[in-house]
Design a protein around this motif. Structure first.
Motif, PDB file in Angstrom:
ATOM      1  N   VAL A 159       0.868  -1.179   0.000  1.00  0.00           N
ATOM      2  CA  VAL A 159       0.000   0.000   0.000  1.00  0.00           C
ATOM      3  C   VAL A 159       0.905   1.230   0.000  1.00  0.00           C
ATOM      4  CG1 VAL A 159      -1.744   1.307   1.282  1.00  0.00           C
ATOM      5  CG2 VAL A 159      -1.808  -1.207   1.277  1.00  0.00           C
ATOM      6  N   ALA A 160       0.657   2.132  -0.923  1.00  0.00           N
ATOM      7  CA  ALA A 160       1.462   3.350  -1.008  1.00  0.00           C
ATOM      8  C   ALA A 160       0.569   4.532  -1.355  1.00  0.00           C
ATOM      9  CB  ALA A 160       2.583   3.200  -2.048  1.00  0.00           C
ATOM     10  N   ALA A 161       1.080   5.728  -1.096  1.00  0.00           N
ATOM     11  CA  ALA A 161       0.291   6.942  -1.340  1.00  0.00           C
ATOM     12  C   ALA A 161       1.190   8.051  -1.862  1.00  0.00           C
ATOM     13  CB  ALA A 161      -0.403   7.386  -0.053  1.00  0.00           C
ATOM     14  N   ILE A 162       0.597   8.911  -2.689  1.00  0.00           N
ATOM     15  CA  ILE A 162       1.347  10.034  -3.251  1.00  0.00           C
ATOM     16  C   ILE A 162       0.396  11.212  -3.470  1.00  0.00           C
ATOM     17  CG2 ILE A 162       1.008   9.444  -5.688  1.00  0.00           C
ATOM     18  CD1 ILE A 162       4.299  10.675  -4.047  1.00  0.00           C
ATOM     19  N   SER A 163       0.955  12.401  -3.410  1.00  0.00           N
ATOM     20  CA  SER A 163       0.163  13.600  -3.698  1.00  0.00           C
ATOM     21  C   SER A 163       0.441  14.067  -5.128  1.00  0.00           C
ATOM     22  CB  SER A 163       0.514  14.726  -2.719  1.00  0.00           C
ATOM     23  OG  SER A 163       1.860  15.125  -2.880  1.00  0.00           O
ATOM     24  N   CYS A 164      -0.553  14.676  -5.732  1.00  0.00           N
ATOM     25  CA  CYS A 164      -0.420  15.300  -7.050  1.00  0.00           C
ATOM     26  C   CYS A 164      -1.257  16.572  -7.030  1.00  0.00           C
ATOM     27  CB  CYS A 164      -0.928  14.388  -8.168  1.00  0.00           C
ATOM     28  SG  CYS A 164      -0.077  12.809  -8.328  1.00  0.00           S
ATOM     29  N   GLY A 165      -0.973  17.492  -7.933  1.00  0.00           N
ATOM     30  CA  GLY A 165      -1.761  18.707  -7.962  1.00  0.00           C
ATOM     31  C   GLY A 165      -1.544  19.507  -9.231  1.00  0.00           C
ATOM     32  N   ILE A 190      -4.196   6.986  -2.865  1.00  0.00           N
ATOM     33  CA  ILE A 190      -3.723   5.803  -2.158  1.00  0.00           C
ATOM     34  C   ILE A 190      -4.089   4.589  -2.989  1.00  0.00           C
ATOM     35  CG2 ILE A 190      -3.772   4.485  -0.022  1.00  0.00           C
ATOM     36  CD1 ILE A 190      -5.127   7.960   0.120  1.00  0.00           C
ATOM     37  N   MET A 191      -3.108   3.735  -3.249  1.00  0.00           N
ATOM     38  CA  MET A 191      -3.326   2.570  -4.112  1.00  0.00           C
ATOM     39  C   MET A 191      -2.618   1.337  -3.563  1.00  0.00           C
ATOM     40  SD  MET A 191      -2.671   4.132  -7.923  1.00  0.00           S
ATOM     41  CE  MET A 191      -3.237   5.770  -8.405  1.00  0.00           C
ATOM     42  N   LEU A 192      -3.113   0.193  -3.988  1.00  0.00           N
ATOM     43  CA  LEU A 192      -2.395  -1.060  -3.790  1.00  0.00           C
ATOM     44  C   LEU A 192      -1.286  -1.159  -4.831  1.00  0.00           C
ATOM     45  CD1 LEU A 192      -5.321  -3.612  -3.248  1.00  0.00           C
ATOM     46  CD2 LEU A 192      -3.838  -2.633  -1.496  1.00  0.00           C
ATOM     47  N   GLY A 193      -0.309  -1.989  -4.541  1.00  0.00           N
ATOM     48  CA  GLY A 193       0.772  -2.192  -5.493  1.00  0.00           C
ATOM     49  C   GLY A 193       0.323  -2.805  -6.794  1.00  0.00           C
ATOM     50  N   ASN A 194      -0.841  -3.486  -6.786  1.00  0.00           N
ATOM     51  CA  ASN A 194      -1.349  -4.096  -8.009  1.00  0.00           C
ATOM     52  C   ASN A 194      -2.164  -3.122  -8.862  1.00  0.00           C
ATOM     53  OD1 ASN A 194      -3.824  -3.896  -6.712  1.00  0.00           O
ATOM     54  ND2 ASN A 194      -3.937  -6.078  -6.190  1.00  0.00           N
ATOM     55  N   GLU A 227       6.731   3.614  -8.524  1.00  0.00           N
ATOM     56  CA  GLU A 227       8.097   3.868  -8.060  1.00  0.00           C
ATOM     57  C   GLU A 227       8.213   3.649  -6.549  1.00  0.00           C
ATOM     58  OE1 GLU A 227      10.110   7.404  -9.453  1.00  0.00           O
ATOM     59  OE2 GLU A 227       8.733   7.578 -11.150  1.00  0.00           O
ATOM     60  N   LEU A 228       7.190   4.066  -5.802  1.00  0.00           N
ATOM     61  CA  LEU A 228       7.229   3.891  -4.345  1.00  0.00           C
ATOM     62  C   LEU A 228       7.177   2.416  -3.973  1.00  0.00           C
ATOM     63  CD1 LEU A 228       4.878   6.794  -3.177  1.00  0.00           C
ATOM     64  CD2 LEU A 228       7.376   6.664  -2.962  1.00  0.00           C
ATOM     65  N   VAL A 229       6.396   1.630  -4.690  1.00  0.00           N
ATOM     66  CA  VAL A 229       6.307   0.199  -4.393  1.00  0.00           C
ATOM     67  C   VAL A 229       7.656  -0.472  -4.620  1.00  0.00           C
ATOM     68  CG1 VAL A 229       5.270  -1.983  -5.169  1.00  0.00           C
ATOM     69  CG2 VAL A 229       3.826   0.027  -4.775  1.00  0.00           C
ATOM     70  N   VAL A 230       8.370  -0.067  -5.642  1.00  0.00           N
ATOM     71  CA  VAL A 230       9.726  -0.599  -5.873  1.00  0.00           C
ATOM     72  C   VAL A 230      10.608  -0.294  -4.669  1.00  0.00           C
ATOM     73  CG1 VAL A 230      11.818  -0.351  -7.265  1.00  0.00           C
ATOM     74  CG2 VAL A 230       9.595  -0.528  -8.388  1.00  0.00           C
ATOM     75  N   ALA A 231      10.513   0.931  -4.132  1.00  0.00           N
ATOM     76  CA  ALA A 231      11.314   1.314  -2.977  1.00  0.00           C
ATOM     77  C   ALA A 231      10.897   0.533  -1.732  1.00  0.00           C
ATOM     78  CB  ALA A 231      11.184   2.812  -2.718  1.00  0.00           C
ATOM     79  N   GLN A 232       9.597   0.316  -1.570  1.00  0.00           N
ATOM     80  CA  GLN A 232       9.104  -0.464  -0.425  1.00  0.00           C
ATOM     81  C   GLN A 232       9.629  -1.897  -0.472  1.00  0.00           C
ATOM     82  OE1 GLN A 232       4.874   0.192  -1.193  1.00  0.00           O
ATOM     83  NE2 GLN A 232       4.652   1.177   0.790  1.00  0.00           N
ATOM     84  N   GLU A 233       9.495  -2.521  -1.629  1.00  0.00           N
ATOM     85  CA  GLU A 233       9.890  -3.921  -1.744  1.00  0.00           C
ATOM     86  C   GLU A 233      11.394  -4.093  -1.585  1.00  0.00           C
ATOM     87  OE1 GLU A 233       7.966  -4.961  -5.448  1.00  0.00           O
ATOM     88  OE2 GLU A 233       6.214  -5.736  -4.384  1.00  0.00           O
TER      89      GLU A 233
END
Length: 237
Positions: A159-165, A190-194, A227-233
């Motif tokens: 599970v990862a989250a990012i802001s955009c604007g 907020i999204m799942l890695g899948n 990109e965040l999921v790659v860093a998490q894993e």
């Protein structure tokens, strides 16, 4: 165009250091640019009363900002005797986001509490807390599996989250504070890695947005989450 000089679709530098505290079952220090959050996970052999006896596990979260995590000293919420509305909103968001990636049956009747303490804030603290919180949760669950306390891995997906604007009329990824404070539109994704979506928070801050712009922000968020999921894993290997 961006104050930081980053490209429109470029994350701030991300680092995740694990096992940073001695006592927690899972811990990490996540840094997204100048936003730094300490995340710890605690396992308890109990669940809230409303699910007691159900066989289901529970994941919850608490969130807080240290007094000098910001430009001027913030008063500790404990001194006022209650949490502020923003704090309550964010920790509920963290908890329900992390639960979306958990098979609560496989987890068994136990609770994991993820504490997210903001050491330094420069925008995106809730997103960093969710992203780092999953890493702490993953490490805690690994200990349960290693000890034989659970048989099936209850974590469905990262599970990862990012802001955009919309900043200066352009869709941008991963807002820092100078951008967040000036953005015409901002959102948290907020999204799942899948790729499945958990929650989207978007609001106009002085400027409305079109369906096309919303889709552009969703595309940016999808890129950033990958990109965040790659860093998490990489952090939990």
């Amino acid at each position: 165009m961006r104050p930081s000089g980053r490209k429109l679709d470029q994350l701030r530098p991300v680092s995740i250091e694990t096992n940073v505290t001695k006592h927690a079952e899972g811990s990490c220090l996540i840094k997204m640019g100048d936003t730094h959050v300490l995340c710890t996970a605690t396992i308890e052999d109990r669940v809230p009363p409303f699910i007691k006896g159900s066989g289901l596990g529970w994941v919850t979260a608490e969130y807080g900002m240290l007094p000098r995590s910001t430009g001027s000293r913030m008063r500790r919420e404990a001194t006022s005797g209650k949490q502020g509305g923003r704090t309550v909103e964010i920790q509920r968001l963290i908890g329900r986001s992390l639960r979306a990636g958990v098979d609560r049956v496989a987890m068994g009747e136990r609770q994991i509490t993820v504490d997210c303490d903001v050491i330094q804030a420069d925008g995106g603290t809730r997103c960093a807390s969710i992203t780092g919180g999953w890493v702490a949760l993953r490490l805690a669950v690994n200990k349960l599996i290693k000890a034989g306390d659970i048989v099936t891995d209850p974590l469905i997906s990262p599970v990862a989250a990012i802001s955009c604007g919309i900043y200066a009329g352009q869709p941008v990824l991963d807002l820092d504070y100078p951008e967040d404070s000036e953005a015409g539109v901002d959102g948290n994704f907020i999204m799942l890695g899948n790729g499945q979506m958990i929650e989207t928070q978007m609001s106009a801050e002085g400027a409305t947005y079109s369906r096309d712009q919303m889709n552009q922000l969703l595309d940016l968020a999808d890129l950033g989450i990958k990109e965040l999921v790659v860093a998490q894993e990489a952090a939990v290997k």
